[in-house]
Write an enzyme that holds these catalytic residues in place. Structure first.
Site, PDB file in Angstrom:
ATOM      1  N   CYS A 253      38.925  89.201  88.494  1.00 24.22           N
ATOM      2  CA  CYS A 253      38.065  90.343  88.879  1.00 24.22           C
ATOM      3  C   CYS A 253      37.847  90.262  90.378  1.00 24.22           C
ATOM      4  CB  CYS A 253      36.736  90.303  88.141  1.00 24.22           C
ATOM      5  SG  CYS A 253      36.860  90.349  86.340  1.00 24.22           S
ATOM      6  N   GLY A 257      38.084  91.383  97.211  1.00 25.16           N
ATOM      7  CA  GLY A 257      39.037  90.332  97.549  1.00 25.16           C
ATOM      8  C   GLY A 257      38.518  89.175  98.363  1.00 25.16           C
ATOM      9  N   LYS A 259      36.793  86.414  97.796  1.00 26.55           N
ATOM     10  CA  LYS A 259      37.024  85.059  97.284  1.00 26.55           C
ATOM     11  C   LYS A 259      38.510  84.719  97.303  1.00 26.55           C
ATOM     12  CE  LYS A 259      32.884  85.151  94.403  1.00 26.55           C
ATOM     13  NZ  LYS A 259      32.572  86.581  94.653  1.00 26.55           N
ATOM     14  N   ASP A 277      42.194  93.931  89.788  1.00 29.12           N
ATOM     15  CA  ASP A 277      41.041  94.789  89.535  1.00 29.12           C
ATOM     16  C   ASP A 277      41.462  95.840  88.528  1.00 29.12           C
ATOM     17  OD1 ASP A 277      38.161  95.437  90.688  1.00 29.12           O
ATOM     18  OD2 ASP A 277      39.155  97.352  90.303  1.00 29.12           O
ATOM     19  N   ASP A 321      35.108  85.796  88.266  1.00 38.92           N
ATOM     20  CA  ASP A 321      33.891  86.302  88.922  1.00 38.92           C
ATOM     21  C   ASP A 321      33.599  87.680  88.329  1.00 38.92           C
ATOM     22  OD1 ASP A 321      31.828  86.093  91.009  1.00 38.92           O
ATOM     23  OD2 ASP A 321      32.902  87.779  91.928  1.00 38.92           O
ATOM     24  N   CYS A 375      26.965  87.208  90.659  1.00 40.94           N
ATOM     25  CA  CYS A 375      26.009  87.325  91.772  1.00 40.94           C
ATOM     26  C   CYS A 375      24.684  87.863  91.237  1.00 40.94           C
ATOM     27  CB  CYS A 375      26.558  88.217  92.890  1.00 40.94           C
ATOM     28  SG  CYS A 375      26.902  89.920  92.396  1.00 40.94           S
TER      29      CYS A 375
END
Length: 432
Positions: A253, A257, A259, A277, A321, A375
């Protein structure tokens, strides 16, 4: 030419009407108004973000002094009152008289008949000593009461209060230096040419906070591919994956971009990173970012992370993520806290998150590393997902994180000194 307050009013109306992201809307507006002075830009930014993040508090004041229900007010007048009350409560540089007078002027330009109403609400608030209707945590930190209660229950008072404090005010602009392509001294020199001071994180290599920085995307160092914008918590997560040169990494995921870029830099741009994605336009953002940074090992494409794709290779490392409620980044995107009416509105996230984690684990080679991250600050999306995964998948074990004492960690202002956003990560190894 519009005044700074008129520009701010237009922005606030746009965000509330269209549910726009606050940062994108502000950036676009300031870019169109190139003649604004730096002082005006700072004033607009402070008032704009302040009104969004303090909306609950501001609305409580309006409701106390207005005979008309808040939802019945003309949208322009409602935003003008919010702006006026914010200036009275939180902007010491603006005299009370100026806050009232400028608000009345704005009202006259937008709705002549309501100017007296605006004047009366603001002056009555001043007359009563600018006191808030209550001293609750919800009003003090302008946070939905259900969210305050959830954090108190999940994390205890000390951590919950630290989360609430950090949700207000502007966090620093944090970047990752692209040291696999440029020397640190050259990046610092390029930043200095734009009068930008870079302060090293102290714990995370190549992580810096930029001082005196507006929008990093406009810096020459950014345009030359010397850095990318990324919060410290995200950089820490990418480093915890432990990717090495020559390995194959899946970022399931990935968009936009960040990470993947950090992982590629850690791998010294040697190996293979497949970044995905669900939507083609977002996958394109990854490709464009990798090209700007001159990173060759990233291949971006579309893929549904919930469904197993037999065409994908087995990987040495998998980063999962997942999409989440975003409650850890309220400091950067204050509008997020208004997206949910109650805790039950978050219930759809764990279902999708576990599905993505379970599917992603199937791509990992024995002995490989899987990192699950969000997050957000919500145990149902974080700890409970990680614990469920270990219970239901005996061929995986929790692996101690490098900077923490367990296989999983919640990053909050009270629990770490990295300076990053609210974040969660869990690390697993496939043992069979």
């Amino acid at each position: 030419m519009q005044t700074p307050r008129e520009i701010c009013l237009g922005l606030l109306l746009k965000v509330e009407k269209n549910s726009s992201f606050s940062g994108i809307a502000l950036d676009n507006t300031l870019s169109k108004n190139r003649d604004l002075s730096d002082i005006d830009r700072r004033f607009i930014s402070a008032l704009y973000y302040g009104v969004i993040e303090r909306r609950i508090t501001l609305d409580s004041v309006i409701s106390r002094y207005s005979k008309r229900p808040l939802e019945k007010l003309n949208p322009e007048i409602r935003e003008i009152l919010r702006m006026g009350i914010y200036q009275l409560l939180y902007m010491d540089s603006v005299p009370d008289s100026a806050a009232v007078d400028e608000s009345v002027k704005l009202a006259k330009r937008n709705n002549q008949s309501a100017s007296g109403f605006v004047n009366a609400v603001l002056r009555n608030f001043i007359r009563d000593g600018k006191k808030l209707p209550s001293d609750s945590l919800s009003l003090k930190y302008s946070c939905p009461e259900w969210l305050v209660n959830m954090w108190l229950r999940d994390y205890g008072e000390e951590i919950a209060l630290s989360i609430l404090r950090s949700s207000l005010g502007r966090p620093p602009t944090t970047v990752r230096f692209n040291t696999c392509k440029f020397d640190t001294k050259d990046i610092l020199s390029e930043l200095a040419s734009d009068d930008i001071e870079a302060v090293p994180n102290g714990v995370i290599p190549d992580c810096y906070d930029l001082k005196n920085c507006g929008f990093a995307e406009k810096l020459s160092a950014y345009k030359k591919g010397m850095l990318h914008v990324q919060d410290a918590s995200c950089q820490l997560c990418a480093s915890e994956l432990g990717a090495k040169e020559g390995e194959t990494v899946l970022d399931v995921c990935s968009a936009p971009g960040g990470k993947a870029f950090t992982i590629a830099e850690i791998m010294n741009d040697h190996g293979k990173i497949l970044a995905f994605d669900l939507h083609e336009n977002r996958a394109k953002l990854i490709t464009e970012g990798a090209k700007r940074l001159n990173l060759d090992i990233i291949t971006a494409s579309t893929n549904n992370a919930k469904l197993f794709n037999e065409a994908l290779p087995m990987a040495d490392r998998v980063l999962c993520d997942v999409p989440c409620s975003g409650l850890g980044v309220i400091g950067r995107k204050p509008e997020i806290k208004y997206n949910y009416a109650s805790e039950s509105d978050l219930s759809q996230f764990p279902i999708v998150q576990y599905e993505i984690l379970k599917t992603s684990s199937r791509y990992l080679r024995p002995g490989g590393t899987l990192v699950y991250s969000t997050c957000t600050l919500n145990r149902a999306e974080n700890d409970l997902i990680a614990e469920k995964f270990l219970r239901e998948n005996p061929d995986f074990e929790g692996t101690k994180l490098t900077h923490f004492d367990d296989y999983k960690a919640t990053i909050t202002p009270a629990t770490c000194q990295f300076g990053g956003d609210g974040f969660f990560m869990a690390k697993f190894t496939r043992i069979g």
